[in-house]
Design a protein around this motif. Structure first.
Motif, PDB file in Angstrom:
ATOM      1  N   ILE A 150       3.215 -12.570 -17.234  1.00 19.50           N
ATOM      2  CA  ILE A 150       3.195 -12.113 -15.756  1.00 19.50           C
ATOM      3  C   ILE A 150       1.766 -11.506 -15.645  1.00 19.50           C
ATOM      4  O   ILE A 150       1.469 -10.654 -16.000  1.00 19.50           O
ATOM      5  N   LEU A 151       0.945 -12.297 -14.567  1.00 14.34           N
ATOM      6  CA  LEU A 151      -0.505 -11.799 -14.386  1.00 14.34           C
ATOM      7  C   LEU A 151      -0.488 -11.211 -12.991  1.00 14.34           C
ATOM      8  O   LEU A 151      -0.155 -11.839 -11.746  1.00 14.34           O
ATOM      9  N   ALA A 152      -0.851  -9.954 -12.811  1.00 17.45           N
ATOM     10  CA  ALA A 152      -1.527  -9.560 -11.255  1.00 17.45           C
ATOM     11  C   ALA A 152      -2.599 -10.142 -10.820  1.00 17.45           C
ATOM     12  O   ALA A 152      -3.719 -10.189 -11.392  1.00 17.45           O
ATOM     13  N   THR A 153      -2.672 -10.570  -9.627  1.00 21.41           N
ATOM     14  CA  THR A 153      -3.880 -11.003  -8.880  1.00 21.41           C
ATOM     15  C   THR A 153      -4.106 -10.210  -7.498  1.00 21.41           C
ATOM     16  O   THR A 153      -3.195  -9.372  -7.291  1.00 21.41           O
ATOM     17  N   GLY A 154      -5.165 -10.768  -6.836  1.00 23.35           N
ATOM     18  CA  GLY A 154      -5.158 -10.044  -5.607  1.00 23.35           C
ATOM     19  C   GLY A 154      -5.921  -8.548  -5.621  1.00 23.35           C
ATOM     20  O   GLY A 154      -6.019  -8.181  -6.802  1.00 23.35           O
ATOM     21  N   THR A 155      -5.399  -7.872  -4.516  1.00 21.57           N
ATOM     22  CA  THR A 155      -5.405  -6.300  -4.697  1.00 21.57           C
ATOM     23  C   THR A 155      -4.803  -5.894  -5.579  1.00 21.57           C
ATOM     24  O   THR A 155      -5.054  -4.712  -6.411  1.00 21.57           O
ATOM     25  N   LYS A 156      -3.599  -6.214  -6.080  1.00 21.54           N
ATOM     26  CA  LYS A 156      -2.552  -5.749  -7.143  1.00 21.54           C
ATOM     27  C   LYS A 156      -3.364  -5.859  -8.510  1.00 21.54           C
ATOM     28  O   LYS A 156      -2.893  -5.124  -9.403  1.00 21.54           O
ATOM     29  N   GLY A 157      -4.148  -6.739  -8.640  1.00 20.11           N
ATOM     30  CA  GLY A 157      -4.769  -7.098  -9.981  1.00 20.11           C
ATOM     31  C   GLY A 157      -6.038  -6.105 -10.031  1.00 20.11           C
ATOM     32  O   GLY A 157      -7.046  -6.527 -10.933  1.00 20.11           O
ATOM     33  N   ILE A 213       0.859  -1.225  -0.023  1.00 19.87           N
ATOM     34  CA  ILE A 213       0.007  -0.156   0.031  1.00 19.87           C
ATOM     35  C   ILE A 213       0.994   1.093   0.091  1.00 19.87           C
ATOM     36  O   ILE A 213       0.346   2.201  -0.422  1.00 19.87           O
ATOM     37  N   ASN A 214       2.045   1.216   0.623  1.00 26.61           N
ATOM     38  CA  ASN A 214       2.711   2.406   0.680  1.00 26.61           C
ATOM     39  C   ASN A 214       3.399   2.568  -0.510  1.00 26.61           C
ATOM     40  O   ASN A 214       4.278   3.767  -0.761  1.00 26.61           O
ATOM     41  N   GLN A 215       3.447   1.760  -1.680  1.00 27.67           N
ATOM     42  CA  GLN A 215       4.020   2.109  -2.913  1.00 27.67           C
ATOM     43  C   GLN A 215       3.010   2.122  -4.010  1.00 27.67           C
ATOM     44  O   GLN A 215       3.269   2.553  -5.139  1.00 27.67           O
ATOM     45  N   PHE A 216       1.595   2.273  -3.576  1.00 27.58           N
ATOM     46  CA  PHE A 216       0.518   2.523  -4.383  1.00 27.58           C
ATOM     47  C   PHE A 216       0.621   4.031  -4.602  1.00 27.58           C
ATOM     48  O   PHE A 216       0.149   4.826  -3.711  1.00 27.58           O
ATOM     49  N   ASN A 217       0.629   4.298  -5.997  1.00 26.33           N
ATOM     50  CA  ASN A 217       0.724   5.941  -6.175  1.00 26.33           C
ATOM     51  C   ASN A 217      -0.212   6.096  -7.466  1.00 26.33           C
ATOM     52  O   ASN A 217       0.414   6.053  -8.553  1.00 26.33           O
ATOM     53  N   PRO A 218      -1.611   6.149  -7.408  1.00 29.04           N
ATOM     54  CA  PRO A 218      -2.491   6.184  -8.270  1.00 29.04           C
ATOM     55  C   PRO A 218      -2.281   7.520  -9.281  1.00 29.04           C
ATOM     56  O   PRO A 218      -2.835   7.465 -10.581  1.00 29.04           O
ATOM     57  N   GLU A 219      -1.758   8.618  -8.729  1.00 30.17           N
ATOM     58  CA  GLU A 219      -1.524   9.940  -9.255  1.00 30.17           C
ATOM     59  C   GLU A 219      -3.060  10.324 -10.026  1.00 30.17           C
ATOM     60  O   GLU A 219      -4.117  10.271  -8.922  1.00 30.17           O
ATOM     61  N   LYS A 220      -2.756  10.652 -10.907  1.00 30.54           N
ATOM     62  CA  LYS A 220      -4.121  10.996 -11.510  1.00 30.54           C
ATOM     63  C   LYS A 220      -5.163  10.073 -12.380  1.00 30.54           C
ATOM     64  O   LYS A 220      -6.143  10.430 -13.096  1.00 30.54           O
ATOM     65  N   ARG A 221      -4.747   8.935 -12.468  1.00 29.79           N
ATOM     66  CA  ARG A 221      -5.427   8.014 -13.265  1.00 29.79           C
ATOM     67  C   ARG A 221      -6.784   7.407 -12.396  1.00 29.79           C
ATOM     68  O   ARG A 221      -7.750   7.108 -12.944  1.00 29.79           O
ATOM     69  N   ALA A 222      -6.844   8.026 -10.996  1.00 29.30           N
ATOM     70  CA  ALA A 222      -8.148   7.391 -10.391  1.00 29.30           C
ATOM     71  C   ALA A 222      -8.904   8.703 -10.278  1.00 29.30           C
ATOM     72  O   ALA A 222      -8.418   9.777  -9.732  1.00 29.30           O
ATOM     73  N   ILE A 223     -10.025   8.514 -10.491  1.00 32.46           N
ATOM     74  CA  ILE A 223     -10.921   9.630 -10.031  1.00 32.46           C
ATOM     75  C   ILE A 223     -11.264   9.637  -8.637  1.00 32.46           C
ATOM     76  O   ILE A 223     -11.659  10.965  -7.939  1.00 32.46           O
ATOM     77  N   HIS A 224     -11.651   8.668  -8.199  1.00 28.42           N
ATOM     78  CA  HIS A 224     -12.002   8.536  -6.649  1.00 28.42           C
ATOM     79  C   HIS A 224     -10.731   7.756  -5.902  1.00 28.42           C
ATOM     80  O   HIS A 224     -10.475   6.471  -6.529  1.00 28.42           O
ATOM     81  N   LEU A 225     -10.409   8.054  -4.741  1.00 27.97           N
ATOM     82  CA  LEU A 225      -9.556   7.316  -4.010  1.00 27.97           C
ATOM     83  C   LEU A 225      -9.699   7.592  -2.648  1.00 27.97           C
ATOM     84  O   LEU A 225      -9.358   8.614  -1.991  1.00 27.97           O
ATOM     85  N   PRO A 246      -7.252  -0.185  -0.517  1.00 24.96           N
ATOM     86  CA  PRO A 246      -7.578   1.205  -1.509  1.00 24.96           C
ATOM     87  C   PRO A 246      -9.094   0.845  -2.125  1.00 24.96           C
ATOM     88  O   PRO A 246      -9.558  -0.023  -2.428  1.00 24.96           O
ATOM     89  N   MET A 247      -9.948   1.753  -1.820  1.00 27.90           N
ATOM     90  CA  MET A 247     -11.432   1.949  -2.458  1.00 27.90           C
ATOM     91  C   MET A 247     -11.079   2.733  -3.419  1.00 27.90           C
ATOM     92  O   MET A 247     -11.316   4.077  -3.246  1.00 27.90           O
ATOM     93  N   THR A 248     -11.020   2.483  -4.843  1.00 21.59           N
ATOM     94  CA  THR A 248     -10.789   3.476  -5.896  1.00 21.59           C
ATOM     95  C   THR A 248     -11.469   2.951  -7.032  1.00 21.59           C
ATOM     96  O   THR A 248     -11.349   1.729  -7.263  1.00 21.59           O
ATOM     97  N   ASP A 249     -11.269   3.673  -8.023  1.00 24.74           N
ATOM     98  CA  ASP A 249     -11.648   3.510  -9.511  1.00 24.74           C
ATOM     99  C   ASP A 249     -10.417   3.218 -10.332  1.00 24.74           C
ATOM    100  O   ASP A 249     -10.579   3.207 -11.627  1.00 24.74           O
ATOM    101  N   TYR A 250      -9.105   3.291  -9.550  1.00 26.62           N
ATOM    102  CA  TYR A 250      -7.770   3.381 -10.305  1.00 26.62           C
ATOM    103  C   TYR A 250      -7.915   1.862 -11.231  1.00 26.62           C
ATOM    104  O   TYR A 250      -8.338   0.641 -10.646  1.00 26.62           O
ATOM    105  N   PRO A 251      -7.435   1.898 -12.659  1.00 30.27           N
ATOM    106  CA  PRO A 251      -7.451   0.990 -13.408  1.00 30.27           C
ATOM    107  C   PRO A 251      -6.318  -0.049 -13.109  1.00 30.27           C
ATOM    108  O   PRO A 251      -5.234   0.142 -13.799  1.00 30.27           O
TER     109      PRO A 251
END
Length: 314
Positions: free
Chosen positions: A271-278, A150-162, A257-262
């Motif tokens: 390589i496939l992301a799963t869980g929260t990362k996916g 979580i401390n490396q999660f940086n959605p910047e402006k790609r998420a409208i809601h976070l 994270p509660m977000t609409d980040y894609p």
């Protein structure tokens, strides 16, 4: 890379997402294929509690801790409502019970290897995914990565809601009966809001034994002492317990994270992301366990039927 360091599947992260996927992959594994699960933690403590709603027979029913048929709500202005879930049931699964079940099942199979080591990096070299760990380097036909920090999660402006759903829970034993084990307290807003959505969530096991969580939806995390203060205030003011009336048996913390980040599923050609990362967590509520089971089943089914994990994500 030696053949002993090459696997059909490498799963980076041995939490709910990683172990659930490994259990599903075990069902499609051929005799010559192997699975490697890499996690820095041996998962010997109860660090999580998962709950989910379901009409049908629940997964892992033999290791479920509790099931409830009713939920209740408390508002800030003397509002109270209790609901019968009718055809639904609300199930609880303790993290330690799932870890022990999954690891005993997986490690009983000689095709499965569990490596207690931190994942340092995941790369692709000449089309082959490679996992670099503290204890060595391993390659695979496919890598599944759930190592979300979580401390490396940086959605910047790609998420409208976070927002973050963050909480601390205490498993308590009390000296007097204060809980009603017939119903889950889903939301109890009888706690100071202080410019954020704050509520108490209670999973009651008996009249004197329960998990009580202080939960917030906000864009700022609290200092550790603030979570304890919120729990203490609720126990004193609403349950009328003094410090000597209860004993804390377990503590669990979480940040979701509660977000609409894609969230990106495809991290490489293999390589496939799963869980929260996916992005498997439901962004409006934070519920994930059932979604992880469906996601894991889809990945395994795609591999079996199509030879790759992408089919049901495109």
């Amino acid at each position: 890379m030696t053949s002993s360091n090459h696997f059909a599947y490498i799963i980076a992260g041995g939490g709910a997402a990683g172990l659930s996927l490994a259990l599903h992959l075990l069902r499609i594994l051929s005799p010559e294929q192997r699975i490697l699960i890499v996690d820095k933690d041996n998962k010997k403590t109860n660090d999580r509690t998962w709950c989910f709603w379901l009409k049908a027979e629940p997964p892992y029913k033999d290791i479920l801790s509790y099931t409830w048929q009713k939920i209740r709500f408390h508002g800030t202005e003397n509002f109270y409502k209790e609901y019968d879930l009718k055809e639904y049931q609300y199930h609880m699964l303790r993290g330690i019970d799932f870890y022990q079940f999954a690891k005993s099942t997986l490690c009983a199979d000689p095709r499965v290897q569990l490596e207690i080591s931190a994942v340092k990096d995941i790369t692709e070299e000449s089309g082959t995914p490679v996992v670099h760990t503290d204890k060595g380097t391993f390659s695979a036909d496919w890598v599944f990565d759930s190592t979300f920090l979580i401390n490396q999660f940086n959605p910047e402006k790609r998420a409208i809601h976070l927002l973050m759903q963050h909480f601390r829970g205490w498993v308590l034993t009390t000296g007097k009966p204060v809980f009603d084990p017939s119903a889950v307290t889903m939301f109890d807003f009888r706690t100071a809001q202080n410019d954020a959505m704050r509520f108490i969530y209670i999973l009651p096991f008996t009249t004197t034994h329960a998990l009580v969580e202080y939960t917030l939806f906000s864009d700022r995390l609290l200092d550790s002492i603030e979570y304890d203060t919120g729990l203490n205030q609720y126990l004193h003011e609403q349950l009328h317990l003094s410090d000597s009336d209860y004993q804390i048996e377990e503590v669990e913390d979480g940040i979701i994270p509660m977000t609409d980040y894609p969230f990106q599923r495809k991290l490489g050609n293999r390589i496939l992301a799963t869980g929260t990362k996916g992005g498997v967590v439901k962004p409006s509520t934070g519920y994930a366990f059932l979604r992880i089971q469906k996601d894991s089943e889809s990945i395994a089914r795609s591999l079996k039927e199509h030879g790759h994990p992408w089919h049901y994500f495109t």
